[in-house]
Design a protein around this motif. Structure first.
Motif, PDB file in Angstrom:
ATOM      1  N   PHE A 148       0.850  -1.188   0.000  1.00 52.12           N
ATOM      2  CA  PHE A 148       0.000   0.000   0.000  1.00 52.12           C
ATOM      3  C   PHE A 148       0.886   1.239   0.000  1.00 52.12           C
ATOM      4  CE2 PHE A 148       0.858  -1.065   4.395  1.00 52.12           C
ATOM      5  CZ  PHE A 148       1.044   0.156   5.038  1.00 52.12           C
ATOM      6  N   LEU A 149       0.303   2.367  -0.325  1.00 50.20           N
ATOM      7  CA  LEU A 149       1.027   3.636  -0.335  1.00 50.20           C
ATOM      8  C   LEU A 149       1.072   4.171   1.097  1.00 50.20           C
ATOM      9  CD1 LEU A 149       2.320   6.032  -1.860  1.00 50.20           C
ATOM     10  CD2 LEU A 149       0.007   6.973  -2.138  1.00 50.20           C
ATOM     11  N   PRO A 150       2.249   4.210   1.734  1.00 51.52           N
ATOM     12  CA  PRO A 150       2.305   4.609   3.139  1.00 51.52           C
ATOM     13  C   PRO A 150       2.005   6.103   3.340  1.00 51.52           C
ATOM     14  CG  PRO A 150       4.331   3.470   2.462  1.00 51.52           C
ATOM     15  CD  PRO A 150       3.576   3.820   1.221  1.00 51.52           C
ATOM     16  N   GLU A 151       1.492   6.425   4.526  1.00 55.06           N
ATOM     17  CA  GLU A 151       1.279   7.803   4.956  1.00 55.06           C
ATOM     18  C   GLU A 151       2.147   8.036   6.193  1.00 55.06           C
ATOM     19  OE1 GLU A 151      -2.838   7.716   5.808  1.00 55.06           O
ATOM     20  OE2 GLU A 151      -3.429   7.279   3.754  1.00 55.06           O
ATOM     21  N   LEU A 152       2.811   9.183   6.261  1.00 51.26           N
ATOM     22  CA  LEU A 152       3.731   9.477   7.358  1.00 51.26           C
ATOM     23  C   LEU A 152       3.337  10.797   8.030  1.00 51.26           C
ATOM     24  CD1 LEU A 152       7.064   8.536   5.523  1.00 51.26           C
ATOM     25  CD2 LEU A 152       5.747   7.121   7.129  1.00 51.26           C
ATOM     26  N   PRO A 153       2.313  10.783   8.874  1.00 53.59           N
ATOM     27  CA  PRO A 153       1.825  12.037   9.478  1.00 53.59           C
ATOM     28  C   PRO A 153       2.808  12.718  10.408  1.00 53.59           C
ATOM     29  CG  PRO A 153       0.681  10.120  10.392  1.00 53.59           C
ATOM     30  CD  PRO A 153       1.467   9.637   9.225  1.00 53.59           C
ATOM     31  N   ALA A 154       3.858  12.017  10.868  1.00 56.27           N
ATOM     32  CA  ALA A 154       4.839  12.646  11.762  1.00 56.27           C
ATOM     33  C   ALA A 154       5.571  13.810  11.091  1.00 56.27           C
ATOM     34  CB  ALA A 154       5.854  11.604  12.243  1.00 56.27           C
ATOM     35  N   ARG A 155       5.500  13.887   9.761  1.00 52.60           N
ATOM     36  CA  ARG A 155       6.166  14.994   9.067  1.00 52.60           C
ATOM     37  C   ARG A 155       5.487  16.331   9.336  1.00 52.60           C
ATOM     38  NH1 ARG A 155       6.664  12.088   3.217  1.00 52.60           N
ATOM     39  NH2 ARG A 155       4.438  11.902   3.656  1.00 52.60           N
ATOM     40  N   GLY A 156       4.211  16.291   9.773  1.00 52.97           N
ATOM     41  CA  GLY A 156       3.529  17.533  10.107  1.00 52.97           C
ATOM     42  C   GLY A 156       2.310  17.780   9.234  1.00 52.97           C
ATOM     43  N   PRO A 157       1.660  18.950   9.401  1.00 49.32           N
ATOM     44  CA  PRO A 157       0.444  19.275   8.642  1.00 49.32           C
ATOM     45  C   PRO A 157       0.660  19.125   7.135  1.00 49.32           C
ATOM     46  CG  PRO A 157       0.823  20.902  10.353  1.00 49.32           C
ATOM     47  CD  PRO A 157       2.046  20.032  10.322  1.00 49.32           C
ATOM     48  N   GLY A 158      -0.242  18.429   6.515  1.00 49.39           N
ATOM     49  CA  GLY A 158      -0.117  18.146   5.084  1.00 49.39           C
ATOM     50  C   GLY A 158       0.257  16.706   4.842  1.00 49.39           C
ATOM     51  N   ALA A 159       0.864  16.079   5.855  1.00 53.38           N
ATOM     52  CA  ALA A 159       1.148  14.647   5.784  1.00 53.38           C
ATOM     53  C   ALA A 159       0.116  13.864   6.592  1.00 53.38           C
ATOM     54  CB  ALA A 159       2.551  14.347   6.304  1.00 53.38           C
ATOM     55  N   ASP A 160      -0.679  14.575   7.405  1.00 51.28           N
ATOM     56  CA  ASP A 160      -1.783  13.937   8.123  1.00 51.28           C
ATOM     57  C   ASP A 160      -2.872  13.545   7.139  1.00 51.28           C
ATOM     58  OD1 ASP A 160      -2.090  16.904   7.862  1.00 51.28           O
ATOM     59  OD2 ASP A 160      -4.104  16.429   8.564  1.00 51.28           O
ATOM     60  N   MET A 161      -3.788  12.651   7.530  1.00 46.72           N
ATOM     61  CA  MET A 161      -4.763  12.119   6.574  1.00 46.72           C
ATOM     62  C   MET A 161      -5.691  13.209   6.025  1.00 46.72           C
ATOM     63  SD  MET A 161      -7.106   9.817   9.173  1.00 46.72           S
ATOM     64  CE  MET A 161      -8.700   9.817   8.354  1.00 46.72           C
ATOM     65  N   ILE A 162      -6.090  14.179   6.864  1.00 42.30           N
ATOM     66  CA  ILE A 162      -6.970  15.240   6.377  1.00 42.30           C
ATOM     67  C   ILE A 162      -6.215  16.154   5.418  1.00 42.30           C
ATOM     68  CG2 ILE A 162      -8.405  17.210   7.018  1.00 42.30           C
ATOM     69  CD1 ILE A 162      -9.589  14.491   7.813  1.00 42.30           C
ATOM     70  N   GLY A 163      -5.031  16.585   5.823  1.00 43.61           N
ATOM     71  CA  GLY A 163      -4.253  17.483   4.971  1.00 43.61           C
ATOM     72  C   GLY A 163      -3.848  16.843   3.663  1.00 43.61           C
ATOM     73  N   ARG A 164      -3.498  15.575   3.720  1.00 42.90           N
ATOM     74  CA  ARG A 164      -3.087  14.851   2.509  1.00 42.90           C
ATOM     75  C   ARG A 164      -4.237  14.828   1.495  1.00 42.90           C
ATOM     76  NH1 ARG A 164       0.942  10.815   2.159  1.00 42.90           N
ATOM     77  NH2 ARG A 164       0.696   9.225   0.573  1.00 42.90           N
ATOM     78  N   THR A 165      -5.437  14.501   1.981  1.00 42.98           N
ATOM     79  CA  THR A 165      -6.584  14.440   1.069  1.00 42.98           C
ATOM     80  C   THR A 165      -7.012  15.839   0.639  1.00 42.98           C
ATOM     81  OG1 THR A 165      -7.296  12.374   2.098  1.00 42.98           O
ATOM     82  CG2 THR A 165      -8.921  13.537   0.778  1.00 42.98           C
ATOM     83  N   ALA A 166      -6.918  16.820   1.551  1.00 39.25           N
ATOM     84  CA  ALA A 166      -7.243  18.200   1.174  1.00 39.25           C
ATOM     85  C   ALA A 166      -6.353  18.667   0.028  1.00 39.25           C
ATOM     86  CB  ALA A 166      -7.090  19.123   2.376  1.00 39.25           C
ATOM     87  N   GLY A 167      -5.102  18.194   0.022  1.00 45.62           N
ATOM     88  CA  GLY A 167      -4.189  18.553  -1.053  1.00 45.62           C
ATOM     89  C   GLY A 167      -4.562  17.944  -2.392  1.00 45.62           C
ATOM     90  N   MET A 168      -5.416  16.916  -2.385  1.00 46.65           N
ATOM     91  CA  MET A 168      -5.867  16.286  -3.637  1.00 46.65           C
ATOM     92  C   MET A 168      -7.080  16.983  -4.245  1.00 46.65           C
ATOM     93  SD  MET A 168      -5.819  12.224  -2.696  1.00 46.65           S
ATOM     94  CE  MET A 168      -4.440  11.435  -1.874  1.00 46.65           C
TER      95      MET A 168
END
Length: 335
Positions: A39-59
């Motif tokens: 699967f495509l990993p998500e790494l929210p520890a990087r900060g806002p934009g890597a969290d699940m909400i921010g990542r999808t908001a960026g799409m």
């Protein structure tokens, strides 16, 4: 469920998030652990934009979000937060592409579903998008178009993969029950009509035309029947939160061809049982429902209970490997 959809699932996979900030290390771990269903990993520890909400908001397409002290809020134009989310997603895709050269098989990508996104994103007035039915429709349409572009990009990078789209909907039950709090915290938003919820989900599910879609929630009381009606081919959930009240809907789901992504491995550090012990509850459920043991391997994918972002890197690696061994136990000894 079509034959193609059944073919497109593996015996074990992860949920999405992992600890750490190194995209290459995460992709290496995932592809090494799940040779048959990465699967495509998500790494929210990087900060806002890597969290699940921010990542999808960026799409999102033609909708833009920025970080405020209260969370992610829709704005008029793309800003640094949107650009950062896109940049991190690009890094993750670069790493995945590197470690999936020549890969042919199922590959899972995750995004937040329309209702959890509507509960988490704020309008300009600070209230959740959930408070405005028109804004909910616009958000779902923007998400659908964004996912279409995202799936096309992943196909371009990993052309041999059979993509599985996972929609994360941990807030779905709260949306249906009117339990999402307003900005003041003193009230809750009105429950959204189940037919509206189902219709919006169905529209987003259809973006992956011909490909399998799994809806994930690690909250209690996952609405299995609603998700099936909305077109989900699989439901991903925390197995420990099931009760015998769920037996009927689980049985109907399995008999109707819906795959279960059973979250049986704890998502945070702790002792792991032996692999057969981790899936003992699944076997018990099967016996209680009177389902054929031979169906187990065809109907169940073993996963962690939820994302692993809160775990240590060492535990996360052990948990992913444990999922593979537990799935093998289920296949080798279904009874």
């Amino acid at each position: 469920m079509s034959e193609e959809t059944q073919f497109s699932f593996g015996a074990a996979t992860g949920v999405g998030s992992l600890p750490g900030e190194d995209a290459r290390e995460a992709a290496k771990t995932v592809t090494g652990s799940f040779e048959d269903f990465p699967f495509l990993p998500e790494l929210p520890a990087r900060g806002p934009g890597a969290d699940m909400i921010g990542r999808t908001a960026g799409m999102l397409v033609e909708l833009y979000a920025r970080v405020e002290p209260s969370g992610w809020r829709l704005g008029d134009r793309p800003g640094r937060d949107t650009r950062r989310a896109s940049s991190w997603l690009g890094e993750d895709l670069d790493a995945l592409e590197e470690f999936t050269q020549g890969y042919e098989g199922p590959l899972k990508v995750q995004a937040v579903g329309p209702w959890t996104l509507a509960a988490a994103l704020e309008l300009r007035n600070g209230e959740a998008v959930l408070s405005d039915p028109g804004a909910c429709r616009d958000l779902a349409a923007s998400l659908t178009e964004g996912l279409r572009l995202h799936l096309a990009e992943v196909r371009r990078r990993v052309p041999g993969a059979h993509l599985v789209l996972q929609l994360d909907e941990p807030s779905l039950t709260a949306v249906l029950r009117g339990q999402v709090r307003t900005a003041s915290g003193y009230r809750t938003h009105r429950a959204v009509d189940r037919q509206l919820v189902e219709a919006a989900l169905r529209d987003v599910v259809r973006v992956h035309d011909g490909g399998p879609v799994v809806v994930h929630s690690c909250a209690p009381d996952v609405p299995f029947a609603l998700l099936r009606r909305a077109g989900a081919d699989a439901v991903s959930f925390d197995f420990s939160l099931l009760t015998e009240r769920d037996d009927d809907v689980i049985g109907e789901a399995v008999e109707g061809g819906t795959r279960l992504f059973a979250g049986v491995v704890p998502g945070t550090d702790g002792p792991l049982s032996d692999p057969p012990g981790s899936v003992m509850g699944v076997r018990t459920l099967w016996r209680r429902l009177g389902l054929s043991p031979e169906l187990l391997a065809e109907a169940v994918t073993v996963t962690p209970a939820c994302g692993l972002a809160g775990a240590s890197p060492e535990y996360a690696r052990r948990a992913l490997a444990h999922c593979v061994r537990a799935a093998r136990s289920l296949a080798d000894n279904p009874e």
